[in-house]
Design a protein around this motif. Structure first.
Motif, mmCIF file in Angstrom:
data_model
loop_
_atom_site.group_PDB
_atom_site.id
_atom_site.type_symbol
_atom_site.label_atom_id
_atom_site.label_comp_id
_atom_site.label_asym_id
_atom_site.label_seq_id
_atom_site.Cartn_x
_atom_site.Cartn_y
_atom_site.Cartn_z
ATOM 1 N N LEU A 39 0.824 -1.206 0.000
ATOM 2 C CA LEU A 39 0.000 0.000 0.000
ATOM 3 C C LEU A 39 0.863 1.263 0.000
ATOM 4 C CD1 LEU A 39 -2.891 -0.984 2.446
ATOM 5 C CD2 LEU A 39 -2.813 -1.112 -0.053
ATOM 6 N N LYS A 40 2.022 1.216 0.653
ATOM 7 C CA LYS A 40 2.920 2.374 0.618
ATOM 8 C C LYS A 40 3.435 2.606 -0.797
ATOM 9 C CE LYS A 40 7.166 4.293 2.577
ATOM 10 N NZ LYS A 40 8.337 4.066 3.474
ATOM 11 N N MET A 41 3.777 1.525 -1.495
ATOM 12 C CA MET A 41 4.232 1.674 -2.879
ATOM 13 C C MET A 41 3.132 2.258 -3.746
ATOM 14 S SD MET A 41 6.826 -1.445 -3.901
ATOM 15 C CE MET A 41 5.739 -2.829 -3.565
ATOM 16 N N TYR A 42 1.913 1.755 -3.566
ATOM 17 C CA TYR A 42 0.816 2.260 -4.396
ATOM 18 C C TYR A 42 0.546 3.737 -4.117
ATOM 19 C CZ TYR A 42 -3.644 2.723 -6.731
ATOM 20 O OH TYR A 42 -4.648 3.157 -7.551
ATOM 21 N N SER A 43 0.547 4.106 -2.850
ATOM 22 C CA SER A 43 0.313 5.501 -2.485
ATOM 23 C C SER A 43 1.377 6.413 -3.082
ATOM 24 C CB SER A 43 0.296 5.634 -0.959
ATOM 25 O OG SER A 43 0.139 6.980 -0.570
ATOM 26 N N LYS A 302 -4.854 -3.358 -9.534
ATOM 27 C CA LYS A 302 -5.661 -4.576 -9.687
ATOM 28 C C LYS A 302 -5.117 -5.700 -8.809
ATOM 29 C CE LYS A 302 -7.133 -3.576 -14.418
ATOM 30 N NZ LYS A 302 -7.017 -3.956 -15.854
ATOM 31 N N TRP A 303 -3.786 -5.781 -8.714
ATOM 32 C CA TRP A 303 -3.183 -6.823 -7.880
ATOM 33 C C TRP A 303 -3.465 -6.561 -6.403
ATOM 34 C CZ3 TRP A 303 0.658 -6.683 -4.066
ATOM 35 C CH2 TRP A 303 1.101 -7.934 -3.637
ATOM 36 N N VAL A 304 -3.284 -5.320 -5.962
ATOM 37 C CA VAL A 304 -3.543 -4.963 -4.571
ATOM 38 C C VAL A 304 -5.009 -5.210 -4.226
ATOM 39 C CG1 VAL A 304 -3.554 -3.074 -2.897
ATOM 40 C CG2 VAL A 304 -1.658 -3.278 -4.508
ATOM 41 N N GLN A 305 -5.884 -4.823 -5.146
ATOM 42 C CA GLN A 305 -7.312 -5.002 -4.914
ATOM 43 C C GLN A 305 -7.680 -6.483 -4.926
ATOM 44 O OE1 GLN A 305 -9.466 -2.083 -7.026
ATOM 45 N NE2 GLN A 305 -11.503 -2.879 -6.520
ATOM 46 N N GLY A 306 -6.998 -7.270 -5.769
ATOM 47 C CA GLY A 306 -7.262 -8.704 -5.819
ATOM 48 C C GLY A 306 -6.890 -9.424 -4.538
ATOM 49 N N ASN A 307 -5.979 -8.843 -3.761
ATOM 50 C CA ASN A 307 -5.600 -9.418 -2.470
ATOM 51 C C ASN A 307 -6.561 -9.036 -1.354
ATOM 52 O OD1 ASN A 307 -3.324 -10.788 -3.337
ATOM 53 N ND2 ASN A 307 -1.939 -9.094 -2.907
ATOM 54 N N THR A 313 -13.764 2.356 -2.978
ATOM 55 C CA THR A 313 -13.960 3.474 -2.051
ATOM 56 C C THR A 313 -12.625 4.020 -1.570
ATOM 57 O OG1 THR A 313 -16.059 2.545 -1.284
ATOM 58 C CG2 THR A 313 -14.996 4.174 0.146
ATOM 59 N N GLN A 314 -11.704 3.104 -1.217
ATOM 60 C CA GLN A 314 -10.372 3.536 -0.784
ATOM 61 C C GLN A 314 -9.626 4.235 -1.919
ATOM 62 O OE1 GLN A 314 -9.495 -0.543 0.595
ATOM 63 N NE2 GLN A 314 -8.590 0.402 2.416
ATOM 64 N N GLU A 315 -9.816 3.749 -3.128
ATOM 65 C CA GLU A 315 -9.173 4.375 -4.286
ATOM 66 C C GLU A 315 -9.638 5.810 -4.455
ATOM 67 O OE1 GLU A 315 -6.951 4.819 -7.870
ATOM 68 O OE2 GLU A 315 -6.855 3.310 -6.277
ATOM 69 N N SER A 316 -10.928 6.013 -4.369
ATOM 70 C CA SER A 316 -11.479 7.354 -4.516
ATOM 71 C C SER A 316 -10.983 8.267 -3.405
ATOM 72 C CB SER A 316 -13.009 7.288 -4.508
ATOM 73 O OG SER A 316 -13.573 8.567 -4.620
ATOM 74 N N GLU A 317 -10.952 7.735 -2.192
ATOM 75 C CA GLU A 317 -10.504 8.527 -1.046
ATOM 76 C C GLU A 317 -9.031 8.895 -1.184
ATOM 77 O OE1 GLU A 317 -11.376 6.242 2.395
ATOM 78 O OE2 GLU A 317 -13.525 6.721 2.399
ATOM 79 N N LEU A 318 -8.208 7.938 -1.605
ATOM 80 C CA LEU A 318 -6.771 8.206 -1.753
ATOM 81 C C LEU A 318 -6.527 9.312 -2.762
ATOM 82 C CD1 LEU A 318 -3.729 7.612 -1.391
ATOM 83 C CD2 LEU A 318 -3.964 5.879 -3.197
#
Length: 385
Positions: A39-43, A302-307, A313-318
């Protein structure tokens, strides 16, 4: 896109480490990545995207003179940085601000450099985007192509002599492999067995020159083998693949005391820089394909979400939070502070080179100041002397 090998046109689940004789040492699956790290990498990838957009627009508004983005290469920036330690030395090219972002370089520090103000570590002497941070072991960017490669070997060799459990990593594009410094550096590293990672972003274009007009070999990995260097080819748009490849390369470089070459297959979605219009030499539909179907940020999401670690909702918030922080608070405030900050005095053009300034530089300094005084109407009133 013909420059990508057939095996790299779809998402790969492993990568090969090629020995210096061309044989495969082993094929490796991805390193384990914790939820926190993922999640840190994605952020950070999302932050890099938005930061690039805002600074690019600031250049278009005339607020800074030059900028270039990392669009399409966010995985290379963030995932490679995540696989390194803070003690590892980075000698970048000019498309790795995400590595510096990951290491803790603040938005204000980015803005200070772009505006060349009083707080700029380069004292206003460098082009915009020539970031550098001694604190973060990040050498200052230099635009001449591939000059950082031999320097990285020297830095890596010094780490080896001091018996440090660290390596040096240097980044460059496919165009850099056409420079003599690339070949000198690889040979230098192989002979000295320096713990250095050569990270090539093969994005298909050296500004407007396609790889097909640069070389006829099978990409860049074969060049590493020719110099006796283990080489890895990886999908540069796959965050997990990049992280795993750099993690493995770092371990081999340090424990075995050897150089490693990584060729990351990717694509530069944006223009080369704000001085370039890439629609003049490549089709718009090609750029759009890579912007959508091959976008590294979307693929990783997609990979993070697949896990089960992420949801819409978290995507929109981020994205909303990052945009609000960057646009309404942090980044615009950083730009405004950087704009208001006074510049360095012209006299500092002549310092920090010699312990005792030689007579020829003193003469140049006097000549410059006399010229400004004589033609003061031709210079901005706020130019500090």
């Amino acid at each position: 896109m013909n420059f990508l090998p057939e095996s790299q046109r779809e998402r790969i689940n492993c990568y090969r480490v090629l020995d210096d004789d061309g044989g495969t040492i082993y094929s490796s699956r991805f390193q384990e990545v914790s939820k926190e790290l993922a999640l840190k990498m994605y952020s950070n990838m999302v932050t890099l995207q938005i930061m690039d957009t805002i600074f690019y627009e600031a250049q278009r508004q005339g607020r800074i003179s030059f900028y270039l983005t990392s669009n399409g290469e966010e995985a290379i920036n963030i995932a490679s940085a995540a696989a390194l330690s803070a003690q590892d030395i980075v000698l970048p090219q000019y498309r790795e601000p995400g590595v510096l972002l990951w290491r803790g370089f603040t938005l204000q520090e980015f803005a200070n450099q772009l505006f060349g103000n009083k707080l700029d570590y380069g004292k206003g002497r460098q082009m915009p985007i020539h970031y550098g941070s001694n604190r973060l072991n990040y050498f200052t960017v230099s635009s001449p192509i591939a000059t950082q490669l031999p320097q990285a070997v020297g830095a890596a060799y010094s780490l080896k002599m001091d018996k440090k459990k660290a390596c040096a990593i240097t980044y460059f594009g496919d165009g850099g492999t056409s420079e003599g410094d690339f070949h000198a550096a690889l040979n230098f590293a192989a002979v000295t067995e320096a713990p250095v990672i050569f990270f090539c972003r093969n994005n298909g274009w050296a500004i407007s020159t396609p790889t097909a007009e640069q070389f006829r070999s099978d990409g860049v990995v074969t060049r590493g083998q020719a110099y006796g260097i283990r080489s890895i080819r990886v999908d540069g748009n796959d965050t997990l693949a990049v992280y795993s490849a750099v993690h493995t390369a770092r371990e081999m470089a340090i424990t075995e005391g050897r150089p490693i070459l990584i060729e990351a297959m990717t694509y530069r979605v944006g223009h080369h820089s704000t001085s370039d219009d890439s629609t003049k030499y490549r089709p718009a539909d090609e750029m759009e394909h890579w912007r959508t179907a091959r976008d590294p940020v979307s693929r990783y999401r997609k990979w993070v979400q697949g896990n089960g670690w992420w949801c819409d909702t978290q995507e929109s918030e981020l994205r909303n939070n990052v945009r609000q922080e960057l646009i309404s608070v942090q980044l615009l405030q950083a730009i405004q502070v950087a704009e208001r900050m006074p510049k360095h005095g012209l006299a500092e053009l002549f310092t920090d080179v010699y312990d005792q300034m030689p007579s020829n530089l003193r003469e140049q300094e006097r000549s410059l100041l006399d010229t400004i005084k004589k033609h003061s109407a031709e210079y901005p009133a706020d130019v500090p002397v």
